[in-house]
Design an enzyme around this catalytic site. Structure first.
Site, PDB file in Angstrom:
ATOM      1  CB  SER A  40      47.972  45.600 -60.563  1.00  0.00           C
ATOM      2  OG  SER A  40      48.233  44.228 -60.758  1.00  0.00           O
ATOM      3  CG  HIS A 153      51.126  41.768 -65.029  1.00  0.00           C
ATOM      4  ND1 HIS A 153      50.368  41.462 -64.022  1.00  0.00           N
ATOM      5  CD2 HIS A 153      51.353  43.043 -63.781  1.00  0.00           C
ATOM      6  CE1 HIS A 153      49.928  41.166 -62.799  1.00  0.00           C
ATOM      7  NE2 HIS A 153      51.015  42.258 -62.454  1.00  0.00           N
ATOM      8  CD  GLN A 161      46.996  42.800 -63.492  1.00  0.00           C
ATOM      9  OE1 GLN A 161      46.709  43.706 -63.619  1.00  0.00           O
ATOM     10  NE2 GLN A 161      47.110  41.405 -62.642  1.00  0.00           N
ATOM     11  CD  GLU A 162      46.643  37.823 -63.517  1.00  0.00           C
ATOM     12  OE1 GLU A 162      46.303  36.867 -63.362  1.00  0.00           O
ATOM     13  OE2 GLU A 162      47.743  38.952 -63.028  1.00  0.00           O
ATOM     14  CD  GLU A 203      51.551  37.753 -63.513  1.00  0.00           C
ATOM     15  OE1 GLU A 203      50.467  37.103 -63.817  1.00  0.00           O
ATOM     16  OE2 GLU A 203      51.252  38.172 -62.065  1.00  0.00           O
ATOM     17  CG  ASP A 240      43.955  39.734 -61.987  1.00  0.00           C
ATOM     18  OD1 ASP A 240      42.478  40.274 -61.838  1.00  0.00           O
ATOM     19  OD2 ASP A 240      44.553  39.822 -61.361  1.00  0.00           O
ATOM     20  CG  ASP A 308      44.623  40.443 -56.414  1.00  0.00           C
ATOM     21  OD1 ASP A 308      44.806  40.534 -55.008  1.00  0.00           O
ATOM     22  OD2 ASP A 308      45.108  40.328 -57.816  1.00  0.00           O
ATOM     23  CE  LYS A 333      47.717  39.088 -56.268  1.00  0.00           C
ATOM     24  NZ  LYS A 333      47.576  40.433 -56.112  1.00  0.00           N
ATOM     25  CG  HIS A 361      52.290  34.973 -58.791  1.00  0.00           C
ATOM     26  ND1 HIS A 361      52.601  34.377 -60.345  1.00  0.00           N
ATOM     27  CD2 HIS A 361      50.856  34.720 -59.326  1.00  0.00           C
ATOM     28  CE1 HIS A 361      51.990  35.049 -61.426  1.00  0.00           C
ATOM     29  NE2 HIS A 361      50.616  35.339 -60.936  1.00  0.00           N
ATOM     30  NE  ARG A 362      50.694  40.695 -56.077  1.00  0.00           N
ATOM     31  CZ  ARG A 362      50.164  41.839 -54.777  1.00  0.00           C
ATOM     32  NH1 ARG A 362      50.798  41.969 -53.647  1.00  0.00           N
ATOM     33  NH2 ARG A 362      50.468  43.020 -55.233  1.00  0.00           N
ATOM     34  CB  SER A 363      53.584  40.839 -61.517  1.00  0.00           C
ATOM     35  OG  SER A 363      53.389  42.109 -60.870  1.00  0.00           O
ATOM     36  CE  LYS A 384      46.481  36.065 -60.083  1.00  0.00           C
ATOM     37  NZ  LYS A 384      46.197  37.051 -60.806  1.00  0.00           N
TER      38      LYS A 384
HETATM   39  P1  PGA Z   1      50.637  42.067 -59.258  1.00  0.00           P
HETATM   40  O1  PGA Z   1      49.568  41.215 -60.016  1.00  0.00           O
HETATM   41  O2  PGA Z   1      51.320  40.743 -58.082  1.00  0.00           O
HETATM   42  O3  PGA Z   1      51.133  43.022 -59.816  1.00  0.00           O
HETATM   43  O4  PGA Z   1      49.517  43.041 -58.232  1.00  0.00           O
HETATM   44  C1  PGA Z   1      48.913  39.846 -59.858  1.00  0.00           C
HETATM   45  C2  PGA Z   1      47.045  40.096 -59.734  1.00  0.00           C
HETATM   46  O5  PGA Z   1      47.271  41.242 -59.555  1.00  0.00           O
HETATM   47  O6  PGA Z   1      46.978  39.065 -58.927  1.00  0.00           O
HETATM   48 ZN    ZN Z   2      44.528  40.742 -59.740  1.00  0.00          ZN
END
Ligand code: PGA
Ligand code: ZN
Length: 424
Positions: A40, A153, A161-162, A203, A240, A308, A333, A361-363, A384
């Site tokens: 994302s 994800h 998403q989270e 994740e 998130d 983000d 990131k 991190h990243r996904s 995170k």
């Molecule tokens: P991504 O997701 O690594 O797929 O961008 C992580 C996030 O959105 O925080």
């Molecule tokens: Zn995010």
């Protein structure tokens, strides 16, 4: 000084190619770093160079980025002292020459930048967190553990998403990990009993189909209790939303309805009033500055609002947010911006202005654990890095367990104090 730099194509946690860089110093030290990759991704992120050759890895190969390291970036920094990180990174940026690292790729540039830092630390015979953070680095981060995965994800119907659990009541990182893991397992048991799928998302969190986004929060509340912890005291919650993913033509398509920024904001205010929710990331879209500013005025004193996709670890976008009063926290990131120097600049700018910074991190991840050391080095107090499951996620938690052990009595686990806004 840097002797030679090599690179190769390896795999990330989704089975996609990514870049690994190896640095050899003149004193014989060797260090390597691997680059993560998002799903994302924000529109304003630094450019990730992929080969685009559909006949290889569906176009996702990184042979061009690997060649960029070996043929261009390596020769440009060879001979520079590895401890001169800012000069190394400035040289990498100049060698690429573009605004967003689109010529040689942020994935190529970041690999070199991080591997050089690791080599410099090893050459100084210091752990990375100590080399980057100095003698005062001693604060472990609160792990923001993503235990239910939705959005981009997961294959489920969940928009957000989270869904994260934060074990703030523990008095050490080690005990925080334990509380998170016990809750993760309790959640799995609960879901099995309810006939929900316990398959995992990108994740490491569970990815069930649910009747609503609130149903996920209710599941977490129940799991925390059934693991023997008290929601709001031992463990708090974070989201998130990654709302850019469902924003189009001025509207948020959420739970199958079109909603305005004001309607989304009212929804968040209601969640904050009804759940022990301390942090919401990307509640609004990456270009909705006005919505962000209003939301921050409305609930920014009650909840951490994390940019983000909004900030993409970019000091310039963060400066705009600071000026407008948009958000009160930045997600950090390394591959969104592409060098260690710019990452550290973004963190410093946030912290000087009273915004929290969360190392992330990243996904798509690898076994590289640099962000664990970065979290301690920058005194961020928050990290995170996914569920407490799957090796690319737990590699970071395991590294933090080692760092806590190494710090011994000097180690501090901040708990709720990581959120100065609520605990002051
Ligand atoms: P991504 O997701 O690594 O797929 O961008 C992580 C996030 O959105 O925080
Ligand atoms: Zn995010």
């Amino acid at each position: 000084a840097i002797d030679t730099i090599d690179a190769r194509e390896i795999l990330d946690s989704r089975g996609n190619p990514t870049v690994e860089v190896e640095v050899l110093l003149e004193d014989g030290v060797v260090a390597r770093a691997a680059v993560p990759s998002g799903a994302s991704t924000g529109a304003f992120e630094a450019y990730e160079l992929r080969d685009g050759d559909k006949g290889r890895y569906g176009g996702k190969g990184v042979e061009k980025a690997v060649a960029a390291v070996i043929d261009e970036l390596g020769p440009a920094v060879e001979g520079i002292d590895a401890a001169d990180q800012r000069i190394v990174d400035a040289t990498l940026i100049a060698t690429d020459g573009s605004e967003n690292k689109s010529n040689l790729g942020a994935n190529a540039i970041l690999g070199v930048s991080l591997a050089v830092a690791k080599a410099a630390a090893a050459s100084a015979e210091l752990p990375l967190f100590r080399y980057l953070g100095g003698p005062n680095a001693h604060v472990l981060p609160v792990p923001m553990m993503n235990v239910i995965n939705g959005g981009a994800h997961a294959d489920s119907n969940v928009d957000i998403q989270e869904f994260m659990i934060l074990p703030v009541g523990a008095d050490s990182f080690r005990e925080a990990i334990r509380a998170g893991v016990e809750t993760y397992h309790a959640l799995k048991g609960l879901m099995s009993k309810q006939g929900l799928s316990t398959g995992l998302g990108d994740e490491g969190g569970f990815a069930p189909n649910l009747s609503s986004n609130r149903a996920a929060l209710d599941l977490l509340m129940e799991a925390i209790q059934s693991a023997g912890y008290t929601p709001g005291k031992d463990i708090v919650l974070a989201l998130d939303v990654a709302s850019t993913e469902f924003f189009a033509d001025g509207a948020y398509t959420f739970e199958s309805q079109k909603k305005s920024a004001a309607e989304m904001s009212a929804y968040y205010a209601d969640l904050v009033a009804n759940y022990p929710l301390v942090s919401i990331e990307d509640p609004l879209a990456e270009d909705d500055w006005e919505g962000w500013t209003t939301l921050t005025q409305e609930v920014g004193d009650k909840v951490q609002l994390v940019g983000d996709d909004l900030f993409v670890t970019n000091p310039e976008r963060l400066a705009k947010g600071l000026q407008l009063g948009a958000a009160n926290s930045i997600l950090v990131k390394v591959n969104q911006i592409g060098t260690l120097t710019e990452t550290l600049d973004a963190v410093a700018l946030a912290q000087r202005n009273g915004y929290t910074a969360i190392l992330s991190h990243r996904s798509g991840e690898t076994e590289d654990t640099t962000i664990a050391d970065l979290a301690v080095a920058t005194d961020a107090g928050l990290i995170k890095t996914g569920a407490p499951a799957r090796s690319e996620r737990v590699a970071k938690y395991n590294q933090l367990l080692r760092i806590e052990e190494e710090l011994g009595e000097a180690a501090v686990y901040p708990g709720l104090a990581a959120f100065p806004r609520f605990s002051a």
